[in-house]
Design a protein around this motif. Structure first.
Motif, PDB file in Angstrom:
ATOM      1  N   ALA A  70       0.826  -1.207   0.000  1.00  0.00           N
ATOM      2  CA  ALA A  70       0.000   0.000   0.000  1.00  0.00           C
ATOM      3  C   ALA A  70       0.862   1.260   0.000  1.00  0.00           C
ATOM      4  O   ALA A  70       0.579   2.226  -0.719  1.00  0.00           O
ATOM      5  CB  ALA A  70      -0.933  -0.011   1.214  1.00  0.00           C
ATOM      6  N   ALA A  71       1.940   1.260   0.804  1.00  0.00           N
ATOM      7  CA  ALA A  71       2.826   2.422   0.853  1.00  0.00           C
ATOM      8  C   ALA A  71       3.539   2.635  -0.480  1.00  0.00           C
ATOM      9  O   ALA A  71       3.700   3.774  -0.935  1.00  0.00           O
ATOM     10  CB  ALA A  71       3.850   2.242   1.974  1.00  0.00           C
ATOM     11  N   ALA A  72       3.977   1.545  -1.121  1.00  0.00           N
ATOM     12  CA  ALA A  72       4.655   1.655  -2.413  1.00  0.00           C
ATOM     13  C   ALA A  72       3.706   2.196  -3.472  1.00  0.00           C
ATOM     14  O   ALA A  72       4.080   3.062  -4.287  1.00  0.00           O
ATOM     15  CB  ALA A  72       5.200   0.296  -2.835  1.00  0.00           C
ATOM     16  N   TRP A  73       2.482   1.712  -3.480  1.00  0.00           N
ATOM     17  CA  TRP A  73       1.508   2.187  -4.471  1.00  0.00           C
ATOM     18  C   TRP A  73       1.181   3.658  -4.231  1.00  0.00           C
ATOM     19  O   TRP A  73       1.078   4.437  -5.184  1.00  0.00           O
ATOM     20  CB  TRP A  73       0.239   1.343  -4.424  1.00  0.00           C
ATOM     21  N   ARG A  74       1.047   4.036  -2.973  1.00  0.00           N
ATOM     22  CA  ARG A  74       0.738   5.429  -2.652  1.00  0.00           C
ATOM     23  C   ARG A  74       1.882   6.345  -3.104  1.00  0.00           C
ATOM     24  O   ARG A  74       1.651   7.411  -3.680  1.00  0.00           O
ATOM     25  CB  ARG A  74       0.498   5.575  -1.153  1.00  0.00           C
ATOM     26  N   TYR A  75       3.117   5.915  -2.867  1.00  0.00           N
ATOM     27  CA  TYR A  75       4.265   6.705  -3.308  1.00  0.00           C
ATOM     28  C   TYR A  75       4.272   6.826  -4.838  1.00  0.00           C
ATOM     29  O   TYR A  75       4.562   7.905  -5.379  1.00  0.00           O
ATOM     30  CB  TYR A  75       5.567   6.066  -2.829  1.00  0.00           C
ATOM     31  N   SER A  76       3.978   5.737  -5.523  1.00  0.00           N
ATOM     32  CA  SER A  76       3.960   5.763  -6.991  1.00  0.00           C
ATOM     33  C   SER A  76       2.955   6.782  -7.501  1.00  0.00           C
ATOM     34  O   SER A  76       3.241   7.558  -8.421  1.00  0.00           O
ATOM     35  CB  SER A  76       3.620   4.377  -7.535  1.00  0.00           C
ATOM     36  N   GLN A  77       1.772   6.789  -6.909  1.00  0.00           N
ATOM     37  CA  GLN A  77       0.733   7.697  -7.371  1.00  0.00           C
ATOM     38  C   GLN A  77       1.075   9.148  -7.060  1.00  0.00           C
ATOM     39  O   GLN A  77       0.747  10.057  -7.831  1.00  0.00           O
ATOM     40  CB  GLN A  77      -0.609   7.326  -6.728  1.00  0.00           C
ATOM     41  N   GLU A  78       1.744   9.380  -5.936  1.00  0.00           N
ATOM     42  CA  GLU A  78       2.102  10.749  -5.570  1.00  0.00           C
ATOM     43  C   GLU A  78       3.279  11.269  -6.377  1.00  0.00           C
ATOM     44  O   GLU A  78       3.397  12.471  -6.617  1.00  0.00           O
ATOM     45  CB  GLU A  78       2.434  10.811  -4.075  1.00  0.00           C
ATOM     46  N   THR A  79       4.159  10.355  -6.802  1.00  0.00           N
ATOM     47  CA  THR A  79       5.372  10.766  -7.516  1.00  0.00           C
ATOM     48  C   THR A  79       5.132  10.894  -9.014  1.00  0.00           C
ATOM     49  O   THR A  79       5.364  11.940  -9.612  1.00  0.00           O
ATOM     50  CB  THR A  79       6.509   9.753  -7.258  1.00  0.00           C
ATOM     51  N   ALA A  80       4.688   9.806  -9.627  1.00  0.00           N
ATOM     52  CA  ALA A  80       4.393   9.785 -11.064  1.00  0.00           C
ATOM     53  C   ALA A  80       3.298   8.746 -11.269  1.00  0.00           C
ATOM     54  O   ALA A  80       3.583   7.549 -11.302  1.00  0.00           O
ATOM     55  CB  ALA A  80       5.636   9.423 -11.879  1.00  0.00           C
ATOM     56  N   ALA A 125       6.377   1.021 -14.519  1.00  0.00           N
ATOM     57  CA  ALA A 125       6.422   2.426 -14.139  1.00  0.00           C
ATOM     58  C   ALA A 125       7.337   2.671 -12.946  1.00  0.00           C
ATOM     59  O   ALA A 125       8.012   3.698 -12.879  1.00  0.00           O
ATOM     60  CB  ALA A 125       5.008   2.918 -13.821  1.00  0.00           C
ATOM     61  N   HIS A 126       7.323   1.758 -11.980  1.00  0.00           N
ATOM     62  CA  HIS A 126       8.138   1.901 -10.781  1.00  0.00           C
ATOM     63  C   HIS A 126       8.651   0.528 -10.365  1.00  0.00           C
ATOM     64  O   HIS A 126       8.017  -0.495 -10.655  1.00  0.00           O
ATOM     65  CB  HIS A 126       7.336   2.501  -9.619  1.00  0.00           C
ATOM     66  N   GLY A 127       9.768   0.512  -9.664  1.00  0.00           N
ATOM     67  CA  GLY A 127      10.295  -0.724  -9.098  1.00  0.00           C
ATOM     68  C   GLY A 127      10.740  -0.477  -7.665  1.00  0.00           C
ATOM     69  O   GLY A 127      11.297   0.583  -7.349  1.00  0.00           O
ATOM     70  N   PHE A 128      10.487  -1.432  -6.781  1.00  0.00           N
ATOM     71  CA  PHE A 128      10.821  -1.280  -5.367  1.00  0.00           C
ATOM     72  C   PHE A 128      11.569  -2.510  -4.872  1.00  0.00           C
ATOM     73  O   PHE A 128      11.266  -3.641  -5.265  1.00  0.00           O
ATOM     74  CB  PHE A 128       9.549  -1.106  -4.517  1.00  0.00           C
ATOM     75  N   ALA A 524       8.693  13.810 -10.340  1.00  0.00           N
ATOM     76  CA  ALA A 524       8.233  15.193 -10.397  1.00  0.00           C
ATOM     77  C   ALA A 524       9.293  16.154  -9.877  1.00  0.00           C
ATOM     78  O   ALA A 524       9.468  17.266 -10.412  1.00  0.00           O
ATOM     79  CB  ALA A 524       6.936  15.333  -9.586  1.00  0.00           C
ATOM     80  N   GLU A 525      10.040  15.747  -8.827  1.00  0.00           N
ATOM     81  CA  GLU A 525      11.056  16.621  -8.262  1.00  0.00           C
ATOM     82  C   GLU A 525      12.169  16.899  -9.265  1.00  0.00           C
ATOM     83  O   GLU A 525      12.628  18.033  -9.409  1.00  0.00           O
ATOM     84  CB  GLU A 525      11.656  15.992  -6.988  1.00  0.00           C
ATOM     85  N   TYR A 526      12.600  15.863  -9.984  1.00  0.00           N
ATOM     86  CA  TYR A 526      13.655  16.049 -10.966  1.00  0.00           C
ATOM     87  C   TYR A 526      13.156  16.859 -12.157  1.00  0.00           C
ATOM     88  O   TYR A 526      13.901  17.654 -12.741  1.00  0.00           O
ATOM     89  CB  TYR A 526      14.190  14.698 -11.441  1.00  0.00           C
ATOM     90  N   ALA A 527      11.892  16.652 -12.542  1.00  0.00           N
ATOM     91  CA  ALA A 527      11.323  17.433 -13.643  1.00  0.00           C
ATOM     92  C   ALA A 527      11.310  18.917 -13.290  1.00  0.00           C
ATOM     93  O   ALA A 527      11.553  19.778 -14.146  1.00  0.00           O
ATOM     94  CB  ALA A 527       9.901  16.943 -13.946  1.00  0.00           C
ATOM     95  N   GLU A 528      11.039  19.224 -12.016  1.00  0.00           N
ATOM     96  CA  GLU A 528      11.074  20.618 -11.572  1.00  0.00           C
ATOM     97  C   GLU A 528      12.483  21.176 -11.652  1.00  0.00           C
ATOM     98  O   GLU A 528      12.696  22.343 -12.006  1.00  0.00           O
ATOM     99  CB  GLU A 528      10.530  20.724 -10.151  1.00  0.00           C
TER     100      GLU A 528
END
Length: 539
Positions: A70-80, A125-128, A524-528
Motif C-alpha cells: 500500500a505504501a509503495a503504491w501510494r508513493y507511486s501515485q504521488e510521484t508519477a 512504471a516503478h520498481g521497489f 516530479a522533483e527532478y522534472a522541476e
C-alpha cells in the motif's frame, strides 16, 4: 506445493508470524513471483525471494492486505501516477534465514536478477526493493552498477541494438562502500553451541513424549523445519518464542526453566553483534563523507571511532575489505542494426556513424588525437564556495596518470631520422635534421592522450540546480562530458533524446552544441529541477 510450507517456515523464522501470514497471502495470489534457492550439494532450500507485479488499477484486496504494498503504491501515485497498461514491480521478500538481510551470494544473485528483469520489462512504471534496514543497504545498491554492467549491455542487445563499443569515464571522487572483514569477524555472533544445546534437549523431550519430526511439521504446516530444531548440524535453529509456547502446549511436556531462558535469549540475540564487537578498543577518530539515506540522498559528513581488532582472527584479517573504490562509470555505445552498408544507411537515415573529427584531443584541433573510449575527469581543487583553485583533488585521474607516466614527448622527432639505421641511406629517406610532423611535437603527461573533462565533487551552482526545499539530484554529470558525447553521436540537424532526463544535463549539452533535444523524467522533483535549469542563464 511441498515447498510452500518450508517457505512459510523460513519467513516466520526470519521475520515473525505477521510476515509469514503475508507470505501465505502472496503465495495464494502470485505464486509465480516466488523463487527458491537450493544448495547444489544437497538440493536443500535455503532462501527465497518474492517479486510482485501490481497492475493498473491494483486489486483493492492487495492494498488492504499488505501495508508495504500500500505504501509503495501510494508513493507511486504521488510521484508519477501509473498509467493504464503500466505496472509496479516490487521485490517484497528476500528471506535467507542463515544470513538475514546482510550481504550474501543469495542477495547478490537476487538483486542481479531484479536489475536484469527491470531492463527487459515493458510497461514498468516503478520498481521497489524492500529491506529491513534501508540505510545499511542504500550504499550497497549504489555500487552495483559497475558489477552489473554486463547485464545492462545484454539488455540493450536483447532490445534489438548491436553493441559497438564500451566507453569508460574515470573519476577520482568515488566513495568506497565495502565492508571491513576484520570488523565483520568481531561483529559475528557464533550461537551454534547454544543452538546445539537447545536442539539436543528438545530432541530428548520430543522422544520422551513419543512425537516425531513429521508430527511437529504438521502442527505448523511446515515441511522439514522440525529437523532444524532437533539436529546437531550447522543448520540448527531455534523456534520463535510463540512457536515454543505452542510446542509445549501441544506436545504436553514441561520444559526446564533453563531451556525456556535459552529460547528467549537466542531469540533476543537475533541480528545483534557478538561480544567481541563491544570489546574493540577505540584508538582514534576518523572522518568520512557518504551519501545519506532516502529518495534524495545528500552528502553527509561525520566522524567515527577508529577501533582495534578485539580477537586474533579479526587482527589476522584487519585491513581486508569486500569492495574497491568506485572510480569509473561504463557507457554502452550501441547502434540500431543498419540497412545495407554504413554509407547507404547514413544517406537514408542520417545515423549510423560517429563524428570523430569533432571530438579529437585536444578539443577543436582537427589534427588532434583520435577519440578514445577512455574518458578522464580532471578533478580540479575547489574552495568552500565551489570556485576553482590551483591544483587537483586527491585521486584526480588526470593528475595520477601524469604522475605515473612522467614527462613524455610526442610528435616528429628529428633525431629519429638521423639514427644509425639511416646512416647509409640516400635519397628521400636519407638522414635529415628536420622533417614535417603529422602534428606539432608536444610534451606532457599521458593524460593528454585522452578526452579530459572537468569534474568536481561539489558541483558548481551552474551545473547543480537546487529547489527551495534543498532537493538536488544525487548524480549530476559534467556538462562537458555530455557535450562531447552529444557531439560524437548527433548528426547535423539531429535530435537528442534523453529518456532519463534527471536535471537536464544532456539536454543542456545538446543546446550548447546547437542541437534540438527531448527529455523524459518520471520523478516530479527532478522534472522541476529540469525546468529550473532550463530557465536559468548558462554560465
Amino acid at each position: 506445493m511441498e515447498d510452500h510450507s518450508l517457505v512459510l517456515s523460513m519467513a516466520e523464522q526470519a521475520e515473525g508470524p505477521e510476515s509469514a501470514a503475508l507470505v501465505r497471502y502472496w503465495l495464494a495470489r502470485q505464486p509465480e513471483g516466488f523463487s527458491v534457492f537450493r544448495l547444489i550439494s544437497s538440493g536443500r532450500i535455503v532462501a527465497f525471494t518474492t517479486r510482485l507485479v501490481l497492475p493498473t488499477p491494483p486489486d483493492e484486496a492487495d492494498i488492504v492486505a499488505d501495508p508495504v504494498v500500500a505504501a509503495a503504491w501510494r508513493y507511486s501515485q504521488e510521484t508519477a501516477p501509473v498509467r493504464p497498461g503500466e505496472h509496479v514491480a516490487m521485490t517484497r521478500f528476500s528471506i535467507y534465514p542463515e544470513h538475514y538481510h546482510v550481504p550474501s551470494r543469495v542477495i547478490d544473485l537476487s538483486n542481479s536478477r531484479v536489475q536484469a528483469e527491470a531492463m527487459r520489462a515493458r510497461g514498468r512504471a516503478h520498481g521497489f526493493l524492500v529491506y529491513h534496514d534501508h540505510a545499511a543497504w542504500a550504499e550497497r545498491l549504489h555500487v552495483d552498477a559497475t558489477r552489473t554492467y554486463h547485464r545492462m549491455a545484454v539488455a540493450v542487445e536483447d532490445a534489438g541494438f548491436e553493441i559497438r563499443d564500451s566507453l569508460h569515464w574515470l573519476y577520482g571522487t568515488g566513495f568506497p562502500k565495502g565492508q571491513d572483514v576484520g570488523k565483520l569477524i568481531d561483529r559475528r555472533r557464533d550461537d551454534h553451541p547454544a543452538r546445539h544445546r537447545f536442539t539436543a534437549e528438545f530432541a530428548a523431550l520430543r522422544d520422551s513424549v513419543g512425537w516425531t519430526n513429521p508430527q511437529i511439521d504438521a502442527l505448523f504446516g511446515f515441511n522439514g523445519m522440525a529437523q532444524h530444531w532437533t539436529t546437531q548440524r550447522r543448520s540448527a535453529s531455534v523456534p520463535t518464542v510463540e512457536q515454543w509456547q505452542r510446542l509445549k502446549a501441544e506436545m504436553g511436556f514441561e520444559a526446564p526453566a533453563a531451556l525456556d531462558d535459552l529460547v528467549h535469549e537466542l531469540n533476543g540475540q537475533k541480528n545483534t553483534p557478538g561480544e567481541a564487537w563491544q570489546n574493540r578498543e577505540v584508538i582514534g577518530k576518523g572522518h568520512r563523507v557518504r551519501a545519506g539515506a532516502g529518495v534524495f540522498p545528500q552528502l553527509q559528513s561525520d566522524t567515527f571511532n577508529v577501533t582495534a581488532p578485539a580477537t586474533a582472527a579479526a587482527a589476522h584479517w584487519d585491513g581486508w575489505n569486500t569492495a574497491l573504490k568506485p572510480s569509473h562509470e561504463s557507457i554502452v555505445l550501441a547502434r540500431k542494426p543498419i540497412e545495407g552498408t554504413v554509407a547507404s544507411n547514413v544517406l537514408a537515415h542520417g545515423t549510423g556513424a560517429m563524428n570523430t573529427a569533432a571530438c579529437r584531443t585536444p578539443p577543436g584541433d582537427p589534427e588532434g588525437r583520435w577519440p578514445a573510449n577512455v574518458l578522464l575527469s580532471h578533478a580540479w581543487a575547489v574552495d568552500a564556495d565551489g570556485w576553482i583553485v590551483d591544483g587537483c583533488v586527491e585521486g584526480c585521474p588526470a593528475a595520477e596518470l601524469d604522475r605515473q607516466s612522467g614527462l613524455l614527448t610526442s610528435g616528429a622527432n628529428p633525431r629519429r631520422r638521423g639514427a644509425d639505421k639511416f646512416r647509409d641511406v640516400y635519397g628521400n629517406f636519407k638522414g635529415q635534421t628536420a622533417c614535417k610532423p603529422i602534428r606539432d611535437a608536444n610534451s606532457g603527461g599521458a593524460s593528454r592522450f585522452y578526452p579530459v573533462f572537468r569534474y568536481q565533487a561539489k558541483a558548481p551552482t551552474s551545473e547543480r540546480p537546487r529547489l527551495p526545499d534543498g532537493t538536488v539530484h544525487p548524480t549530476v554529470k559534467p556538462v562537458a562530458l555530455m557535450r562531447w558525447l552529444v557531439r560524437l553521436l548527433t548528426p547535423p540537424d539531429g535530435l537528442v533524446l534523453d529518456p532519463f532526463a534527471g536535471t537536464r544535463t544532456t539536454l543542456e549539452a545538446a543546446r550548447l552544441e546547437g542541437f534540438d533535444s527531448m527529455g523524459v523524467e518520471a520523478k516530479a522533483e527532478y522534472a522541476e529541477l529540469c525546468c529550473l535549469r532550463l530557465h536559468r542563464d548558462v554560465r
